[in-house]
Design a protein around this motif. Structure first.
Motif, PDB file in Angstrom:
ATOM      1  N   LEU A  28       0.831  -1.202   0.000  1.00 36.55           N
ATOM      2  CA  LEU A  28       0.000   0.000   0.000  1.00 36.55           C
ATOM      3  C   LEU A  28       0.866   1.253   0.000  1.00 36.55           C
ATOM      4  CD1 LEU A  28      -2.672   1.610   0.389  1.00 36.55           C
ATOM      5  CD2 LEU A  28      -2.354   1.269   2.859  1.00 36.55           C
ATOM      6  N   HIS A  42       2.525   1.783  -3.407  1.00 37.56           N
ATOM      7  CA  HIS A  42       1.576   2.290  -4.402  1.00 37.56           C
ATOM      8  C   HIS A  42       1.261   3.768  -4.153  1.00 37.56           C
ATOM      9  CE1 HIS A  42       0.692  -1.341  -6.627  1.00 37.56           C
ATOM     10  NE2 HIS A  42       0.368  -2.004  -5.538  1.00 37.56           N
ATOM     11  N   GLU A  43       1.036   4.136  -2.898  1.00 44.22           N
ATOM     12  CA  GLU A  43       0.683   5.521  -2.594  1.00 44.22           C
ATOM     13  C   GLU A  43       1.841   6.468  -2.871  1.00 44.22           C
ATOM     14  OE1 GLU A  43      -0.787   5.581   1.422  1.00 44.22           O
ATOM     15  OE2 GLU A  43      -2.853   5.249   0.733  1.00 44.22           O
TER      16      GLU A  43
END
Length: 464
Positions: free
Chosen positions: A325, A328-329
């Motif tokens: 996560l 990706h962010e």
């Protein structure tokens, strides 16, 4: 004649890069060791176990668990780290008797085995008396798992033992070393849990580190967790004291600077991450990416079942999801349309097995299915509703399976779980002792679970 057991026809995840994965492979056990791993192993006269519907792999390794807290399972689901200190260390721990430590360690060890965890580093900061230490060790020994008994500080008072404490770790670790760990070759080995800068004075820090090294015990220390300890710069302080070394494991590390990660890497230190607890209790973001950036391959740990489950499947998934996560962010925030470099499921499985062995100082004995190593092996069933069909066995273990699929567990060649059930374990006695301990602890503190309060209120209303 050696006792020989052949695990036949399984999806073998050896976690040994020289052996690799073998689909439909065999693993031969002789007494307490792995004798052979291959596509087809001849083993005349061996007991044969059909593993054709199973993943055969090393047992999981938990590099940090406060096993004594098992009798308080789930008592603090909603607290932050400060709340945990208050409920568990300030109120419940001082009330613990030696028999309560035994109850927690025995049941907690059975829980680990049942979940496919074959090695636990038992971070035992409940040495309120020498008898507490004796009973902690007895619980681990009688459960028959592989364990590192990590001798910690007493917890007779939060004010005395934490927050710039002037109390030194007891010298009783010398007796423990002589009495139980005269050899480092046993199923149980010794380490020492220390508090570190900020939690105790500089004089105490030096004493505890020197004591650990004098008795030849590897060191394990919690660092950089939460808004309190996160401001201590504990690793930098340890460096300034000249105490960093390759015998030390740093737990959590959530608020360490790049400088501190580099100090750990440069001195050969190791890292243990407890992702579920860290996210729930507010320790901080699990620092997987930062550790890897500095060449530190982390291990995984449970920490406390007062708040989280005691299985490695949960830890692997939390870590895998959280790290990806963030990647990706970060890519989105940077306007990068290409897929970022992402943590792989195989890396996470390595953290839960071979890296755990390395962090616990046991990589020559366990953590991979390597001939000559101890036979610490689990079979994970692949014909259940949540694991069938198998396309990628690594994916099956990391992202699909759970504790119900752990069909068999071997520790040093001894089968401790068979056909999905624990064997040679006093589960009824373990439950009875845990229940008695919980009743005693609740009766000698002001801690009351919600259901107890509700039941008491109901009985009072009924009486009127």
């Amino acid at each position: 004649m050696p006792k020989r057991v052949l695990l036949r026809g399984g999806h073998v995840l050896s976690m040994d890069p020289q052996i690799g994965d073998i689909y439909g492979g065999d693993v031969l056990l002789e007494d307490d060791r792995i004798a052979a791993v291959g596509a087809s192993v001849e083993a005349g006269g061996a007991e044969v176990i059909d593993a054709s519907n199973c993943v055969v792999m090393p047992g999981f390794i938990d590099s940090h668990r406060h096993t004594w807290e098992t009798v308080m399972r789930g008592i603090a689901p909603d607290v932050n780290l400060a709340g945990y200190f208050d409920v568990v260390l300030d109120q419940l721990a001082p009330a613990y008797r030696p028999e309560d430590v035994y109850a927690g360690n025995y049941l907690g060890s059975l829980e680990a085995i049942d979940a496919g965890v074959t090695t636990v580093l038992d971070w035992s900061h409940i040495n309120n008396t020498p008898e507490h230490s004796d009973e902690a060790i007895r619980g681990l020994r009688e459960a028959q798992l592989r364990a590192v008994y990590c001798y910690g500080n007493p917890n007779t008072s939060l004010a005395d033992w934490w927050y710039t404490s002037t109390l030194k770790s007891p010298e009783d670790i010398r007796r423990v070393r002589d009495q139980y760990f005269s050899s480092d070759d046993g199923l149980l080995t010794l380490a020492m849990g220390t508090r570190g800068p900020g939690f105790c004075t500089e004089e105490v820090v030096r004493h505890d580190w020197e004591l650990a090294r004098d008795v030849g015990a590897p060191i394990s220390v919690h660092v950089g967790m939460g808004p309190f300890a996160g401001r201590f710069s504990m690793v930098k302080q340890l460096s300034d004291l000249g105490l960093l070394g390759d015998d030390t494991t740093y737990i959590h590390c959530n608020y360490l600077s790049d400088e501190e990660f580099k100090l750990i890497a440069d001195t050969g230190g190791k890292v243990s991450i407890a992702p579920t607890v860290e996210m729930i209790m507010g320790h901080g973001t699990p620092p997987t990416a930062q550790a890897l950036k500095h060449g530190l391959r982390p291990s995984l740990s449970i920490d406390v079942v007062t708040t989280v489950p005691g299985d490695m499947f949960t830890q692997m998934r939390f870590l895998f999801a959280q790290d990806r996560l963030l990647a990706h962010e970060a890519a989105f925030a940077a306007g990068n349309e290409e897929e970022p470099k992402l943590l792989s499921s195989r890396e996470v499985l390595e953290f839960a097995t071979i890296e755990g062995a390395r962090v616990c100082g046991l990589e020559r004995r366990t953590g991979s299915l390597t001939p000559g190593k101890q036979a610490d092996i689990i079979l994970v069933r692949c014909d259940h509703t949540n694991t069938y069909p198998v396309i990628d066995p690594v994916s099956t273990v990391v992202l699909q399976a759970d504790t119900r699929n752990v069909d068999a567990v071997f520790v040093a060649g001894k089968q401790l779980k068979r056909d999905g059930r624990l064997v040679d374990a006093d589960l009824r006695g373990a439950r009875d002792r845990a229940a008695a301990s919980l009743e005693y602890l609740l009766g000698h503190t002001t801690i009351q679970p919600h259901w107890v309060q509700s039941a008491q209120a109901g009985s009072h209303a009924h009486a009127h």
